[in-house]
Design an enzyme around this catalytic site. Sequence first.
Site, PDB file in Angstrom:
ATOM      1  N   LEU A  51       0.712  -3.232   3.887  1.00 19.34           N
ATOM      2  CA  LEU A  51       0.489  -2.457   4.602  1.00 19.34           C
ATOM      3  C   LEU A  51      -0.515  -1.529   5.218  1.00 19.34           C
ATOM      4  O   LEU A  51      -0.743  -1.263   5.419  1.00 19.34           O
ATOM      5  CB  LEU A  51       1.617  -2.390   5.497  1.00 19.34           C
ATOM      6  CG  LEU A  51       3.022  -3.711   5.728  1.00 19.34           C
ATOM      7  CD1 LEU A  51       4.155  -3.067   6.538  1.00 19.34           C
ATOM      8  CD2 LEU A  51       2.348  -4.425   6.719  1.00 19.34           C
ATOM      9  N   ASP A  52      -0.372  -0.214   3.980  1.00 16.92           N
ATOM     10  CA  ASP A  52      -1.061   0.318   3.778  1.00 16.92           C
ATOM     11  C   ASP A  52      -1.872   0.229   1.862  1.00 16.92           C
ATOM     12  O   ASP A  52      -1.669   0.870   1.260  1.00 16.92           O
ATOM     13  CB  ASP A  52       0.514   1.552   3.545  1.00 16.92           C
ATOM     14  CG  ASP A  52      -1.369   2.713   3.574  1.00 16.92           C
ATOM     15  OD1 ASP A  52      -2.086   3.165   3.292  1.00 16.92           O
ATOM     16  OD2 ASP A  52      -0.512   4.063   3.284  1.00 16.92           O
ATOM     17  N   PHE A  53      -2.513   0.182   2.575  1.00 16.83           N
ATOM     18  CA  PHE A  53      -4.167  -0.494   1.760  1.00 16.83           C
ATOM     19  C   PHE A  53      -5.076   0.011   1.809  1.00 16.83           C
ATOM     20  O   PHE A  53      -6.109   0.274   0.377  1.00 16.83           O
ATOM     21  CB  PHE A  53      -5.301  -2.436   1.784  1.00 16.83           C
ATOM     22  CG  PHE A  53      -4.643  -2.812   0.811  1.00 16.83           C
ATOM     23  CD1 PHE A  53      -4.377  -4.429   0.945  1.00 16.83           C
ATOM     24  CD2 PHE A  53      -6.217  -2.391   0.441  1.00 16.83           C
ATOM     25  CE1 PHE A  53      -4.761  -5.125  -0.499  1.00 16.83           C
ATOM     26  CE2 PHE A  53      -6.404  -3.701  -0.981  1.00 16.83           C
ATOM     27  CZ  PHE A  53      -6.073  -4.293  -1.323  1.00 16.83           C
ATOM     28  N   ARG A  54      -4.980   1.390   1.635  1.00 18.02           N
ATOM     29  CA  ARG A  54      -6.284   2.502   1.176  1.00 18.02           C
ATOM     30  C   ARG A  54      -5.948   3.176  -0.482  1.00 18.02           C
ATOM     31  O   ARG A  54      -4.557   2.675  -0.280  1.00 18.02           O
ATOM     32  CB  ARG A  54      -5.146   3.998   2.506  1.00 18.02           C
ATOM     33  CG  ARG A  54      -5.904   3.588   4.316  1.00 18.02           C
ATOM     34  CD  ARG A  54      -5.290   4.225   4.810  1.00 18.02           C
ATOM     35  NE  ARG A  54      -3.951   5.268   4.708  1.00 18.02           N
ATOM     36  CZ  ARG A  54      -3.267   6.153   5.298  1.00 18.02           C
ATOM     37  NH1 ARG A  54      -3.125   6.565   5.809  1.00 18.02           N
ATOM     38  NH2 ARG A  54      -1.723   5.517   5.155  1.00 18.02           N
TER      39      ARG A  54
END
Length: 296
Positions: free
Chosen positions: A80-83
Amino acid sequence: MFSEEEFSTSECMESRLYGYCYQDSNDIPDTLTAITELGSPLEMIQLLQTSWEDRFRICLSLVRLLHYLAHSPLGSVTLLDFRPRQFVIVDGELKVTDLDDASIEESSCTSNSDCFMEFPARNFTLPCSVEGRCQNMNEKRNLYNAYRFFFTYLLPHSAPPSLRPLLDKIVNATGELHWGIDETAAQLERVLNLYKSGEYLQNTTRISKSEYRRVPEAFIPDENYRCWPSYHHKGCLLSVFDVNEAIEICDSYSQCKAFVLTNQTTWTGRQLVFFKAASNHIMPDPDKITYVKVTD
């Protein structure tokens, strides 16, 4: 969402856990300390200054990770957090720092309009399956994020010219979500095989513009010039498949008058070569071979 204990990861995926310590005292109640593999933070600006071979390795390790996530024992997993800050580099490969922001929930739907994926630059609508789930949404979300955060910056730039068409095809296909992770992984593995085997050189013209004199067991300690990208910040150190490719590279630089084959190799097995601006001082070295340009 799920806990890390529920999910068994592969070594190529997450930073390795070396140990942990549970502490329960009056001062620090119920404290768990984990000792994990140390990786380097992902700095995109620094990555853009590295060799294409190293940047390709990062993209390849990312695709292998996403392939594992798509076929995990629990089903398809999305990050969900691909940074970039969610990743670290360990021995030249990309790994996830944690799985706190991972999910195995596939969106439910009654029609295709329910399977809407929104990104800053564009949006996608995926098909709704007869089971009432958005088809491959977790996989496609991961893949598009890989495209927008990594592939578009790291894959095509300064790549070998004969590999550019295939790399551009990979970037475009992932950017449009025409491929799933299986096809993307297969195509990147194809690029790796072409690069490691030297097949990418077969369709290039390999006629030297100059003649070179071979000097065995010798090297040139100075006479450096800078090129980009280079494995050495004060000189021109590049990887080559063979001597003929080294000659092609030297011919392409007007300041190159010699090159030195080292006994060092990259992760693909390619040989590292120093390119030199002159050959005034040649020194003995049993582990190196020098080629000196004798005609232009």
